[in-house]
Design a protein around this motif. Sequence first.
Motif, mmCIF file in Angstrom:
data_model
loop_
_atom_site.group_PDB
_atom_site.id
_atom_site.type_symbol
_atom_site.label_atom_id
_atom_site.label_comp_id
_atom_site.label_asym_id
_atom_site.label_seq_id
_atom_site.Cartn_x
_atom_site.Cartn_y
_atom_site.Cartn_z
ATOM 1 N N ALA A 3 35.523 136.414 41.659
ATOM 2 C CA ALA A 3 34.005 136.972 42.674
ATOM 3 C C ALA A 3 32.366 135.214 42.980
ATOM 4 O O ALA A 3 32.745 134.798 41.730
ATOM 5 N N MET A 4 31.966 135.753 43.522
ATOM 6 C CA MET A 4 31.001 134.144 43.517
ATOM 7 C C MET A 4 29.974 134.401 42.113
ATOM 8 O O MET A 4 29.965 132.952 42.062
ATOM 9 N N ILE A 8 30.107 130.536 40.634
ATOM 10 C CA ILE A 8 28.819 129.845 40.425
ATOM 11 C C ILE A 8 28.428 129.410 38.668
ATOM 12 O O ILE A 8 28.494 128.746 38.688
ATOM 13 N N ARG A 9 29.426 130.208 37.810
ATOM 14 C CA ARG A 9 29.375 129.344 35.956
ATOM 15 C C ARG A 9 30.420 128.833 36.241
ATOM 16 O O ARG A 9 29.587 127.791 35.237
ATOM 17 N N ARG A 10 31.246 128.749 36.756
ATOM 18 C CA ARG A 10 32.454 128.092 36.444
ATOM 19 C C ARG A 10 31.951 126.559 36.888
ATOM 20 O O ARG A 10 32.325 125.821 36.250
ATOM 21 N N ALA A 11 30.979 127.096 37.957
ATOM 22 C CA ALA A 11 30.600 125.705 38.447
ATOM 23 C C ALA A 11 29.655 124.830 38.192
ATOM 24 O O ALA A 11 29.557 123.507 37.805
ATOM 25 N N ARG A 12 28.950 125.244 36.950
ATOM 26 C CA ARG A 12 27.586 125.080 36.013
ATOM 27 C C ARG A 12 28.202 124.612 35.115
ATOM 28 O O ARG A 12 27.998 123.602 34.409
ATOM 29 N N ALA A 34 20.737 132.768 36.286
ATOM 30 C CA ALA A 34 21.400 134.568 35.407
ATOM 31 C C ALA A 34 21.410 135.581 36.095
ATOM 32 O O ALA A 34 22.984 135.983 36.223
ATOM 33 N N GLN A 35 20.512 136.403 37.349
ATOM 34 C CA GLN A 35 21.451 137.109 38.272
ATOM 35 C C GLN A 35 22.701 136.639 38.940
ATOM 36 O O GLN A 35 23.066 137.290 39.185
ATOM 37 N N TRP A 36 22.613 135.673 39.307
ATOM 38 C CA TRP A 36 23.721 135.152 40.745
ATOM 39 C C TRP A 36 25.144 134.880 39.436
ATOM 40 O O TRP A 36 26.720 135.380 40.175
ATOM 41 N N GLU A 37 24.928 135.139 38.137
ATOM 42 C CA GLU A 37 25.877 134.718 37.574
ATOM 43 C C GLU A 37 26.711 136.242 36.528
ATOM 44 O O GLU A 37 27.211 136.607 36.542
ATOM 45 N N ARG A 38 25.904 136.770 37.283
ATOM 46 C CA ARG A 38 25.847 138.556 36.575
ATOM 47 C C ARG A 38 26.668 139.111 37.119
ATOM 48 O O ARG A 38 26.728 139.049 38.746
ATOM 49 N N GLU A 39 27.986 140.093 37.108
ATOM 50 C CA GLU A 39 28.862 140.790 38.140
ATOM 51 C C GLU A 39 27.256 141.600 38.139
ATOM 52 O O GLU A 39 27.482 142.434 38.057
ATOM 53 N N VAL A 58 30.719 120.532 44.224
ATOM 54 C CA VAL A 58 31.803 121.406 44.020
ATOM 55 C C VAL A 58 31.705 120.850 45.257
ATOM 56 O O VAL A 58 30.901 120.757 46.459
ATOM 57 N N HIS A 59 32.796 121.392 46.156
ATOM 58 C CA HIS A 59 33.039 122.587 47.799
ATOM 59 C C HIS A 59 32.466 123.658 47.688
ATOM 60 O O HIS A 59 32.376 124.461 47.209
ATOM 61 N N PHE A 60 30.633 123.044 49.402
ATOM 62 C CA PHE A 60 29.796 124.912 49.775
ATOM 63 C C PHE A 60 31.359 125.702 49.767
ATOM 64 O O PHE A 60 31.302 127.318 49.250
ATOM 65 N N GLU A 61 32.319 125.621 50.550
ATOM 66 C CA GLU A 61 33.399 127.052 50.607
ATOM 67 C C GLU A 61 33.922 127.711 50.026
ATOM 68 O O GLU A 61 34.379 128.651 49.986
ATOM 69 N N TRP A 62 34.325 126.735 48.834
ATOM 70 C CA TRP A 62 34.781 127.747 47.518
ATOM 71 C C TRP A 62 33.873 127.988 46.677
ATOM 72 O O TRP A 62 33.690 129.256 46.028
ATOM 73 N N LEU A 63 32.633 127.062 46.778
ATOM 74 C CA LEU A 63 31.637 128.248 45.789
ATOM 75 C C LEU A 63 31.373 129.352 46.500
ATOM 76 O O LEU A 63 31.341 130.603 45.907
ATOM 77 N N ALA A 64 30.858 129.532 48.560
ATOM 78 C CA ALA A 64 30.940 130.368 48.667
ATOM 79 C C ALA A 64 31.814 131.426 48.921
ATOM 80 O O ALA A 64 31.926 132.690 49.376
#
Length: 121
Positions: A3-4, A8-12, A34-39, A58-64
């Motif tokens: 999931a996104m 995001i959490r992994r990239a951070r 925190a909201q972005w990283e919350r399921e 990181v690559h934008f495509e992978w992140l998105a």
Amino acid sequence: MQAMCDRIRRARLTAGLSQAQLALAAGVRRSAVAQWEREGGTFPSVQHLACIAIVTQVHFEWLATGRGPGRPEDGVDLPLPDALPVEAARTAQETEILSLLRRMPARKRQVARAIMEMLTE
């Protein structure tokens, strides 16, 4: 597929950033990260997503979307780091420089990196 929020959490974490540090770089509050990283949480805007990709390298495509490699240099998905970087291992000067870099807008950070790379040649 991850999931996104997980990407995001992994990239951070792979970049060695706290939520507060990523928030500062993206120009948002820590609670937004925190909201972005919350399921089931909120999704960042495209502008914020691009900033996250630049800051965490990181690559934008992978992140998105989760497609493609996570990092440009390795061509593979990002593994979760075994251990986070130890802040105490940095010298005071390195910590100060890192703090200054993290407060810069993304474009200025890219220029600073280019300057540092030229100075090491």
